[in-house]
Design a protein around this motif. Structure first.
Motif, mmCIF file in Angstrom:
data_model
loop_
_atom_site.group_PDB
_atom_site.id
_atom_site.type_symbol
_atom_site.label_atom_id
_atom_site.label_comp_id
_atom_site.label_asym_id
_atom_site.label_seq_id
_atom_site.Cartn_x
_atom_site.Cartn_y
_atom_site.Cartn_z
ATOM 1 N N PRO A 1 48.008 27.354 30.767
ATOM 2 C CA PRO A 1 48.584 27.042 29.448
ATOM 3 C C PRO A 1 47.742 27.642 28.337
ATOM 4 O O PRO A 1 46.523 27.740 28.426
ATOM 5 N N ALA A 2 48.431 28.079 27.317
ATOM 6 C CA ALA A 2 47.721 28.658 26.175
ATOM 7 C C ALA A 2 46.865 27.594 25.498
ATOM 8 O O ALA A 2 47.197 26.406 25.475
ATOM 9 N N GLU A 3 45.736 28.034 24.967
ATOM 10 C CA GLU A 3 44.835 27.096 24.303
ATOM 11 C C GLU A 3 45.512 26.513 23.060
ATOM 12 O O GLU A 3 46.203 27.210 22.317
ATOM 13 N N ALA A 4 45.310 25.230 22.886
ATOM 14 C CA ALA A 4 45.928 24.547 21.745
ATOM 15 C C ALA A 4 45.332 25.073 20.438
ATOM 16 O O ALA A 4 44.119 25.218 20.306
ATOM 17 N N GLN A 5 46.205 25.396 19.501
ATOM 18 C CA GLN A 5 45.743 25.884 18.212
ATOM 19 C C GLN A 5 45.298 24.710 17.341
ATOM 20 O O GLN A 5 45.802 23.597 17.445
ATOM 21 N N SER A 6 44.359 25.016 16.526
ATOM 22 C CA SER A 6 43.872 23.980 15.613
ATOM 23 C C SER A 6 44.935 23.685 14.556
ATOM 24 O O SER A 6 45.829 24.492 14.292
ATOM 25 N N ALA A 7 44.836 22.511 13.977
ATOM 26 C CA ALA A 7 45.804 22.111 12.941
ATOM 27 C C ALA A 7 45.742 23.043 11.744
ATOM 28 O O ALA A 7 46.765 23.350 11.116
ATOM 29 N N GLN A 8 44.548 23.549 11.425
ATOM 30 C CA GLN A 8 44.409 24.449 10.280
ATOM 31 C C GLN A 8 45.131 25.768 10.532
ATOM 32 O O GLN A 8 45.806 26.303 9.645
ATOM 33 N N GLU A 9 45.014 26.302 11.782
ATOM 34 C CA GLU A 9 45.691 27.551 12.103
ATOM 35 C C GLU A 9 47.199 27.370 12.076
ATOM 36 O O GLU A 9 47.938 28.240 11.601
ATOM 37 N N GLN A 10 47.669 26.239 12.600
ATOM 38 C CA GLN A 10 49.103 25.987 12.575
ATOM 39 C C GLN A 10 49.620 25.876 11.142
ATOM 40 O O GLN A 10 50.688 26.401 10.809
ATOM 41 N N ALA A 11 48.856 25.199 10.286
ATOM 42 C CA ALA A 11 49.279 25.060 8.886
ATOM 43 C C ALA A 11 49.318 26.409 8.190
ATOM 44 O O ALA A 11 50.227 26.699 7.395
#
Length: 326
Positions: free
Chosen positions: A277-287
């Motif tokens: 599974p792909a590494e979970a992106q941080s909330a800041q990157e998603q925003a």
């Protein structure tokens, strides 16, 4: 009137009659030299024979070169230049590239060694020890060649006549073998053989089906005893690969058998590639990605330099102005 022959004539006649001795002596000398050479070649070591062979070959090659070349080593034969592929076939001929060979042979040998299973010679000793009573009574036979260790088992020991259902003695024999085979990872083939007596039943229309069914029965039994099914394969030969003549009862008995063949190569299980599974992106990157996407899809009203407006989702070009939002 009788005249006695002169001594000179007598000597001349005598020399003429004995002239054959010269040729005979030459032939005998040559034969002696030939047999002496053959005897020396038969008794000499391989290295000495190789040296002699190279010397003789060199002499004949030099003699051939002298015959084919003229003065100062120039060839006396006409210089014939064969036509090139282009001259024969034109530009439509494509260059055929062959397979790329590995330069390092040691790598190939290393790959071969890593694929090897348990040593077959050691397995042969263990199996002969486990089946000693059967081997002595000619119900089993263990043979080894360069690639396979084969265990021949009489069908009378494993099955009833015309049946592919394994008997209790078959279970006992397979239990003995499984105790050894479980410790190995060699690839296995189970082969079924029959005699030439025809069989025509609803279950077995011919000896093909009977030989395959008996091999499959042994494979299922080995699987139940703990042998990995991925290691095994089934082969059925029917009556068409006899070990002896089918004209006698003894020969037909030798042809009814099941053979378990162990390869020198090991079974290599295929490891399934599970996608990570792909590494979970941080909330800041998603925003940041969401803001960039919203900015890209934003509807803009662009004031043109010479008057007028443009409604678009593209950012303003140089010289254009986007009015401040009210």
């Amino acid at each position: 009137m009788y005249r006695p022959r002169s001594s000179v004539a007598v000597e001349a006649d005598k020399s003429d009659t004995e002239r054959w001795l010269v040729s005979y002596a030459d032939y005998m000398t040559l034969l002696f030299a030939l047999f002496l050479l053959l005897y020396s070649m038969a008794t000499m070591e391989k290295e000495q024979f190789k040296k002699l062979q190279d010397t003789i070959s060199k002499v004949f090659i030099e003699a051939t070169d002298k015959q084919e070349t003229g003065i100062q080593g120039q060839s006396v034969q006409p210089d014939i230049h064969p036509q090139s592929d282009f001259e024969l076939y034109g530009s439509g001929l494509e260059d055929a590239t062959g397979p790329t060979l590995l330069a390092d042979n040691a790598k190939l040998e290393h790959i071969d060694r890593t694929r090897r299973g348990s040593p077959l010679s050691a397995l042969q000793k263990d199996i002969n020890r486990a089946l000693r009573s059967l081997v002595e009574s000619d119900l089993a036979k263990v043979t080894l060649d360069e690639d396979w260790l084969t265990i021949e088992l009489s069908s009378g020991l494993l099955f009833s006549s015309g049946s592919a259902n394994s008997t209790s003695s078959a279970s006992a024999v397979m239990t003995e073998l499984t105790a050894i085979l479980k410790q190995t990872n060699n690839y296995m083939r189970v082969r079924g053989y029959t005699d030439s007596v025809p069989i025509r039943t609803e279950q077995f229309p011919s000896n093909w089906e009977l030989s395959v069914a008996r091999a499959a029965s042994i494979v299922r039994l080995l699987e139940e005893l703990g042998i990995a099914p991925e290691r095994m394969a089934i082969e059925g030969y029917g009556q068409y690969a006899p070990f002896a003549e089918n004209t006698t009862a003894q020969g037909r008995s030798q042809n009814r058998k099941v053979v378990i063949a162990l390869s020198k190569y090991a079974y290599e299980p295929v490891v399934a590639q599970i996608p990570q599974p792909a590494e979970a992106q941080s909330a800041q990157e998603q925003a940041a990605e969401e803001a960039a996407e919203q900015e890209q899809n934003k509807i803009r009203v662009i004031r043109l330099p010479h008057g007028g407006i443009r409604i678009t989702t593209r950012p303003p070009e140089p010289g254009e102005e986007e009015p401040a939002s009210q």
